[in-house]
Design a protein around this motif. Structure first.
Motif, PDB file in Angstrom:
ATOM      1  N   ALA A  26      63.924  29.837  42.903  1.00  0.00           N
ATOM      2  CA  ALA A  26      63.128  28.614  42.978  1.00  0.00           C
ATOM      3  C   ALA A  26      63.991  27.361  43.023  1.00  0.00           C
ATOM      4  O   ALA A  26      63.474  26.247  43.058  1.00  0.00           O
ATOM      5  N   LYS A  27      65.308  27.541  42.997  1.00  0.00           N
ATOM      6  CA  LYS A  27      66.276  26.430  43.087  1.00  0.00           C
ATOM      7  C   LYS A  27      66.153  25.444  41.927  1.00  0.00           C
ATOM      8  O   LYS A  27      66.253  24.232  42.102  1.00  0.00           O
ATOM      9  N   ILE A  28      65.903  25.982  40.741  1.00  0.00           N
ATOM     10  CA  ILE A  28      65.948  25.143  39.548  1.00  0.00           C
ATOM     11  C   ILE A  28      67.375  24.609  39.410  1.00  0.00           C
ATOM     12  O   ILE A  28      68.341  25.369  39.547  1.00  0.00           O
ATOM     13  N   LYS A  80      73.302  41.434  40.897  1.00  0.00           N
ATOM     14  CA  LYS A  80      74.127  41.121  42.070  1.00  0.00           C
ATOM     15  C   LYS A  80      73.572  39.920  42.830  1.00  0.00           C
ATOM     16  O   LYS A  80      74.328  39.058  43.285  1.00  0.00           O
ATOM     17  N   GLU A  81      72.234  39.861  42.964  1.00  0.00           N
ATOM     18  CA  GLU A  81      71.631  38.727  43.662  1.00  0.00           C
ATOM     19  C   GLU A  81      71.808  37.438  42.861  1.00  0.00           C
ATOM     20  O   GLU A  81      72.059  36.372  43.440  1.00  0.00           O
ATOM     21  N   MET A  82      71.687  37.525  41.537  1.00  0.00           N
ATOM     22  CA  MET A  82      71.917  36.339  40.701  1.00  0.00           C
ATOM     23  C   MET A  82      73.322  35.787  40.919  1.00  0.00           C
ATOM     24  O   MET A  82      73.514  34.580  41.109  1.00  0.00           O
ATOM     25  N   LEU A  83      74.308  36.680  40.856  1.00  0.00           N
ATOM     26  CA  LEU A  83      75.695  36.245  41.037  1.00  0.00           C
ATOM     27  C   LEU A  83      75.917  35.650  42.422  1.00  0.00           C
ATOM     28  O   LEU A  83      76.640  34.663  42.574  1.00  0.00           O
ATOM     29  N   SER A  84      75.273  36.237  43.423  1.00  0.00           N
ATOM     30  CA  SER A  84      75.424  35.728  44.785  1.00  0.00           C
ATOM     31  C   SER A  84      74.837  34.323  44.913  1.00  0.00           C
ATOM     32  O   SER A  84      75.477  33.410  45.462  1.00  0.00           O
ATOM     33  N   ILE A  85      73.614  34.121  44.382  1.00  0.00           N
ATOM     34  CA  ILE A  85      72.977  32.795  44.475  1.00  0.00           C
ATOM     35  C   ILE A  85      73.758  31.765  43.685  1.00  0.00           C
ATOM     36  O   ILE A  85      73.991  30.640  44.155  1.00  0.00           O
ATOM     37  N   VAL A 123      65.442  34.857  35.183  1.00  0.00           N
ATOM     38  CA  VAL A 123      66.617  34.147  35.703  1.00  0.00           C
ATOM     39  C   VAL A 123      66.672  34.239  37.218  1.00  0.00           C
ATOM     40  O   VAL A 123      66.961  33.245  37.910  1.00  0.00           O
ATOM     41  N   LEU A 124      66.379  35.412  37.759  1.00  0.00           N
ATOM     42  CA  LEU A 124      66.416  35.573  39.215  1.00  0.00           C
ATOM     43  C   LEU A 124      65.362  34.697  39.884  1.00  0.00           C
ATOM     44  O   LEU A 124      65.639  34.036  40.899  1.00  0.00           O
TER      45      LEU A 124
END
Length: 331
Positions: free
Chosen positions: A99-101, A119-124, A93-94
């Protein structure tokens, strides 16, 4: 005295008068009439199909290949249920988000352990405006399918919108540069497709052409392997790859197929500066006979070890590099 009825009581006899049904029985015997035809029953599959036909006919789309003289849209792959793809697992997922899917929703388990990846997933997702849904673990189990390891996260991505091969060719000719395309003849591994998309974008290709049948599509795995290049390099779908090859040849495009036993060597390829369509064959069987018969040349990549062979994605990358090198040298 025991057993003696009280004064004034009236003893009823065991059998009273027989009452009628008021005509209800007669109506029941009349029946419901003849059984309707299958297509006239809304709940029957034939009835549902009739409703769909009528709805399509009212929209003017039934049995029409063109609309107002315009070319019909590229064929779409059909699935039995939902067309969306679901990416599961924290790393997957990250990487997909990086990759901006073009994701439509992100799902996260209740009381998930918040590590740096989450945390990075939620931020993106927040920055890109992707809806974030908090769900229970059983729902993620259902979304991921049997034996999936979702690690508390899942990402839903929409179906890929394919272009029409001739539209891409017209756009390439309009750019006033020699068109360069890659067609896949029976590639089934999404990682190979993703790698070929990435190489095509890196070496100035104009697009990828996939056959509608017996071929991998642009799935979430292909998106991830392409490292975001699928957002920049268009992919077209051909209902008949052989017919598309002939159409390209009629418009001045030279067609080469990649095969280890080809009679033309890749280094110094004479056709490199021409409008070019490179065809990559199946991972195991190689090029099909119909495709081979319609190629202008069968090109082989020289390798030092006779017992080794190149992966389909690597073969396409090497060929694209050599074509780009020769084109740059001729300018």
């Amino acid at each position: 005295m025991a057993g003696k009825p009280r004064a004034g009581a009236v003893r009823k006899s065991g059998k009273g008068p027989v009452k009628g049904t008021g005509g209800l029985g007669r109506r029941a015997l009349e029946g419901k009439g003849p059984t309707p035809k299958a297509e006239d029953r809304e709940w029957h599959p034939a009835g549902k199909a009739k409703i769909r036909r009528e709805k399509l006919a009212s929209m003017g789309k039934l049995n029409r290949n063109t609309v107002d003289g315009q070319r019909k849209a590229a064929p779409k792959r059909s699935k039995a249920s939902d067309d969306t793809e679901v990416v599961t697992g924290r790393n997957s997922v990250l990487e997909a988000l990086r990759a901006k899917i073009p994701a439509t929703a992100m799902y996260i388990a209740t009381r998930i352990e918040m590590d740096d990846r989450v945390k990075e997933m939620l931020s993106i997702a927040t920055q890109r405006g992707i809806p974030i849904m908090e769900v229970m673990k059983p729902e993620l189990d259902r979304m991921g399918g049997y034996d999936s390891v979702h690690q508390g996260v899942a990402l839903k991505v929409p179906p890929y919108e394919y272009a029409h091969p001739n539209d891409l060719l017209e756009k390439a000719f309009a750019s006033k540069t020699a068109p360069l395309f890659v067609a896949l003849d029976g590639i089934t591994d999404p990682r190979n497709l993703g790698a070929i998309i990435r190489s095509t974008a890196a070496f100035g290709g104009d697009g990828i052409i996939l056959p509608q049948r017996r071929s991998v599509g642009v799935t979430a795995a292909a998106w991830k392997t392409s490292a975001g290049a699928a957002a920049r390099c268009p992919v077209a779908m051909a209902s008949n790859l052989t017919a598309t090859i002939k159409s390209f040849k009629d418009q001045g495009v030279f067609v080469i197929g990649l095969d280890g036993g080809g009679d033309t060597m890749l280094p110094g390829l004479a056709l490199a500066d021409r409008p070019l369509l490179i065809i990559v064959g199946n991972e195991g069987k190689g090029l099909s006979k119909l495709v081979t018969d319609n190629c202008d040349a069968i090109v082989s990549i020289p390798i030092s070890a006779s017992t080794e062979s190149l992966n389909a994605g690597i073969a396409a990358s090497v060929t694209l590099y050599e074509v780009a090198r020769l084109r740059s040298a001729s300018v």
